[in-house]
Design a protein around this motif. Structure first.
Motif, mmCIF file in Angstrom:
data_model
loop_
_atom_site.group_PDB
_atom_site.id
_atom_site.type_symbol
_atom_site.label_atom_id
_atom_site.label_comp_id
_atom_site.label_asym_id
_atom_site.label_seq_id
_atom_site.Cartn_x
_atom_site.Cartn_y
_atom_site.Cartn_z
ATOM 1 N N CYS A 71 0.871 -1.169 0.000
ATOM 2 C CA CYS A 71 0.000 0.000 0.000
ATOM 3 C C CYS A 71 0.910 1.221 0.000
ATOM 4 N N ASP A 72 0.729 2.105 -0.955
ATOM 5 C CA ASP A 72 1.614 3.264 -1.059
ATOM 6 C C ASP A 72 1.425 4.245 0.091
ATOM 7 N N ALA A 73 0.229 4.282 0.685
ATOM 8 C CA ALA A 73 -0.066 5.217 1.781
ATOM 9 C C ALA A 73 -0.628 4.429 2.962
ATOM 10 N N LEU A 74 0.252 3.760 3.683
ATOM 11 C CA LEU A 74 -0.191 2.925 4.804
ATOM 12 C C LEU A 74 -0.886 3.736 5.893
ATOM 13 N N ASP A 75 -0.418 4.943 6.137
ATOM 14 C CA ASP A 75 -1.058 5.760 7.169
ATOM 15 C C ASP A 75 -2.480 6.140 6.768
ATOM 16 N N GLU A 76 -2.681 6.437 5.496
ATOM 17 C CA GLU A 76 -4.019 6.768 5.021
ATOM 18 C C GLU A 76 -4.937 5.547 5.073
ATOM 19 N N PHE A 77 -4.392 4.380 4.722
ATOM 20 C CA PHE A 77 -5.153 3.133 4.821
ATOM 21 C C PHE A 77 -5.608 2.908 6.263
ATOM 22 N N THR A 78 -4.688 3.050 7.200
ATOM 23 C CA THR A 78 -5.007 2.880 8.619
ATOM 24 C C THR A 78 -6.060 3.887 9.063
ATOM 25 N N PHE A 79 -5.848 5.135 8.711
ATOM 26 C CA PHE A 79 -6.787 6.206 9.060
ATOM 27 C C PHE A 79 -8.192 5.897 8.554
ATOM 28 N N ARG A 80 -8.294 5.444 7.318
ATOM 29 C CA ARG A 80 -9.607 5.174 6.728
ATOM 30 C C ARG A 80 -10.294 3.988 7.399
ATOM 31 N N ILE A 81 -9.547 2.944 7.696
ATOM 32 C CA ILE A 81 -10.135 1.783 8.364
ATOM 33 C C ILE A 81 -10.680 2.186 9.736
ATOM 34 N N PRO A 317 -2.729 14.848 17.543
ATOM 35 C CA PRO A 317 -2.520 14.924 16.097
ATOM 36 C C PRO A 317 -1.093 15.266 15.694
ATOM 37 N N ASP A 318 -0.346 15.946 16.585
ATOM 38 C CA ASP A 318 1.056 16.252 16.280
ATOM 39 C C ASP A 318 1.895 14.992 16.133
ATOM 40 N N TYR A 319 1.442 13.890 16.741
ATOM 41 C CA TYR A 319 2.235 12.664 16.661
ATOM 42 C C TYR A 319 2.206 12.061 15.257
ATOM 43 N N ALA A 320 1.094 12.226 14.539
ATOM 44 C CA ALA A 320 1.034 11.706 13.171
ATOM 45 C C ALA A 320 2.111 12.367 12.309
ATOM 46 N N ARG A 321 2.254 13.681 12.442
ATOM 47 C CA ARG A 321 3.267 14.399 11.673
ATOM 48 C C ARG A 321 4.673 13.996 12.107
ATOM 49 N N THR A 322 4.859 13.772 13.395
ATOM 50 C CA THR A 322 6.165 13.333 13.897
ATOM 51 C C THR A 322 6.542 11.976 13.326
ATOM 52 N N LEU A 323 5.606 11.041 13.353
ATOM 53 C CA LEU A 323 5.855 9.689 12.843
ATOM 54 C C LEU A 323 6.154 9.694 11.350
ATOM 55 N N HIS A 350 8.633 0.342 8.581
ATOM 56 C CA HIS A 350 7.789 1.246 7.794
ATOM 57 C C HIS A 350 6.323 1.048 8.173
ATOM 58 N N TYR A 351 5.906 -0.179 8.338
ATOM 59 C CA TYR A 351 4.536 -0.502 8.724
ATOM 60 C C TYR A 351 4.224 0.052 10.111
ATOM 61 N N TYR A 352 5.134 -0.140 11.051
ATOM 62 C CA TYR A 352 4.955 0.342 12.424
ATOM 63 C C TYR A 352 4.749 1.854 12.461
ATOM 64 N N LEU A 353 5.619 2.607 11.794
ATOM 65 C CA LEU A 353 5.539 4.061 11.844
ATOM 66 C C LEU A 353 4.252 4.573 11.209
ATOM 67 N N ASN A 354 3.828 3.976 10.118
ATOM 68 C CA ASN A 354 2.629 4.433 9.431
ATOM 69 C C ASN A 354 1.344 3.937 10.089
ATOM 70 N N LEU A 355 1.391 2.735 10.667
ATOM 71 C CA LEU A 355 0.256 2.236 11.437
ATOM 72 C C LEU A 355 -0.085 3.201 12.562
ATOM 73 N N CYS A 356 0.936 3.619 13.293
ATOM 74 C CA CYS A 356 0.725 4.542 14.410
ATOM 75 C C CYS A 356 0.305 5.927 13.916
ATOM 76 N N ALA A 357 0.898 6.383 12.816
ATOM 77 C CA ALA A 357 0.525 7.691 12.274
ATOM 78 C C ALA A 357 -0.952 7.728 11.909
ATOM 79 N N GLY A 358 -1.442 6.656 11.279
ATOM 80 C CA GLY A 358 -2.852 6.592 10.917
ATOM 81 C C GLY A 358 -3.759 6.566 12.125
ATOM 82 N N ALA A 359 -3.348 5.879 13.176
ATOM 83 C CA ALA A 359 -4.154 5.804 14.394
ATOM 84 C C ALA A 359 -4.250 7.160 15.085
ATOM 85 N N PHE A 360 -3.149 7.914 15.085
ATOM 86 C CA PHE A 360 -3.204 9.255 15.669
ATOM 87 C C PHE A 360 -4.066 10.187 14.820
ATOM 88 N N ARG A 361 -3.979 10.067 13.503
ATOM 89 C CA ARG A 361 -4.831 10.882 12.634
ATOM 90 C C ARG A 361 -6.303 10.588 12.873
#
Length: 386
Positions: A71-81, A317-323, A350-361
């Motif tokens: 998935c090119d945008a794992l954080d967006e995928f996580t956020f949407r789910i 929300p600042d954590y998503a940008r940090t991640l 890569h999965y870990y950082l984006n998984l968490c970013a999506g959850a914070f978003r």
């Protein structure tokens, strides 16, 4: 009794049902299988959806690590789910969405097991964290209110903590879970304090001592429960997530014992919206063993009768940008790291950082800074800076 052909037909029917159910969850999140958008899943292995359905969070993460899907945008995928599950799905589908995508750290940590997270995460190698983090080596949420870069955000966070603690020259500061010494160095250099830091990570202690060797700073390889003495100020940044709910009372009692009567304590921690006894299997296995996210209720219950809550500040929300900034650094420096870490590790990180970013978003998890004082010892009003 079913013959082999009937068994195969039944298996195919069951697999299609599972795939259809997962596809329904994804559709509610506007995520397509083999779609063209950055947040769509690209499936490379025919058993991917069945593996996810059978193993939930663990299957989702491990199948990604194994290259079964991309998935090119794992954080967006996580956020949407997570957003779809919280806002639009019924109870059963929401439950399934959470099972598909675990989003928090929940498991106890005893004194005997306290070093496990250091050995399996923080001691992975200082080279990895030096490449991923900014020059402060702060491994916690930056404060992006007026910042444009990761370094500015981390320095702003460190300065915000120092101002909330009302640090003055000559004060003594204890940093519980001091990491690589970012706050110790900043507070000693810019606010003139004498500081002690404790960590259970050998690699963190080594680098923190090197960074602070010309400052009035001492770094101890020690569990917080073994610390003695009293300090004008006590702080803990990004460590409470490793304490565990069965130890929250001990943490609060220990912090109160270590804090002077007129002192202030700041607790900076990721938090969960709900009190829960569950934990995410993938995060627990690969990233933060024995980790657990507290809720506001759990922290407040253990602070009651021990502390006055002077301030509570949420900038999750600042954590998503940090991640995302950490992930950008990790990807940019991967050629330098690839000799020590394999491709599966790269995909895991890569999965870990984006998984968490999506959850914070998605606001599924939060970032809180609590400021505490001892009851009856501070008469004047506390004015928290922002």
């Amino acid at each position: 009794m079913l013959d082999s052909r009937s068994q195969d037909d039944a298996h195919r029917t069951g697999s299609r049902a599972i795939d259809d159910l997962i596809a329904t969850v994804l559709a509610n999140a506007d995520v397509q299988i083999n779609g063209r958008r950055p947040w769509d899943l690209q499936i490379h292995h025919p058993d991917t959806l069945s593996r996810i359905a059978a193993q939930r969070s663990l299957g989702l993460g491990e199948s990604y690590m194994d290259g079964w899907w991309d998935c090119d945008a794992l954080d967006e995928f996580t956020f949407r789910i997570l957003r779809a599950g919280g806002d639009h799905l019924g109870k059963n589908k929401w439950t399934l969405a959470l099972q598909l995508l675990g989003h928090s750290l929940r498991n106890r940590q005893s004194l005997r097991r306290a070093r496990q997270v250091a050995e399996r995460h923080y001691d992975l190698g200082n080279d990895l964290f030096e490449k991923m983090l900014d020059p402060t080596m702060a491994y916690s949420c930056g404060y992006w209110k007026d910042a444009e870069t990761l370094h500015e955000a981390q320095e702003a966070k460190l300065d915000l903590i120092c101002r909330k603690l009302e640090l003055e020259p000559g004060m003594t500061l204890l940093d519980i879970g001091c990491g690589w010494g970012s706050l110790l160095e900043y507070a000693a250099r810019h606010y003139g304090v004498r500081a002690h830091g404790v960590t259970v990570s050998t690699e963190q202690a080594r680098l923190a001592r090197e960074r602070c060797k010309h400052l009035p700073v001492e770094v101890l390889l020690k569990d917080y429960r073994a610390v003695t003495g009293q300090y004008d100020r006590v702080v803990s940044v990004g460590m409470f997530e490793h304490v565990g709910r069965r130890n929250y009372r001990t943490f609060m009692e220990t912090s109160r014992r270590l804090l002077k009567d007129r002192g202030l304590m700041l607790l900076h921690t990721i938090g969960n919206n709900e009190s829960t006894h569950c934990h995410d299997a993938w995060i627990n296995k690969y990233i933060f063993p024995n980790g657990e996210l507290p809720s506001i209720k759990q922290i407040a219950q253990q602070a009651e009768h021990r502390f006055v809550v002077e301030d509570l500040h949420n900038f999750g929300p600042d954590y998503a940008r940090t991640l995302k900034a950490w992930d950008a650094n990790f990807q940019a420096h991967w050629p330098e790291l690839s000799g020590q870490y394999d491709e599966r590790f790269q995909r895991m990180w890569h999965y870990y950082l984006n998984l968490c970013a999506g959850a914070f978003r998605a606001r599924t998890i939060q970032l809180w800074q609590w400021v505490f004082s001892k009851p009856g010892h501070r008469v004047q009003a506390y004015r928290a800076p922002r």
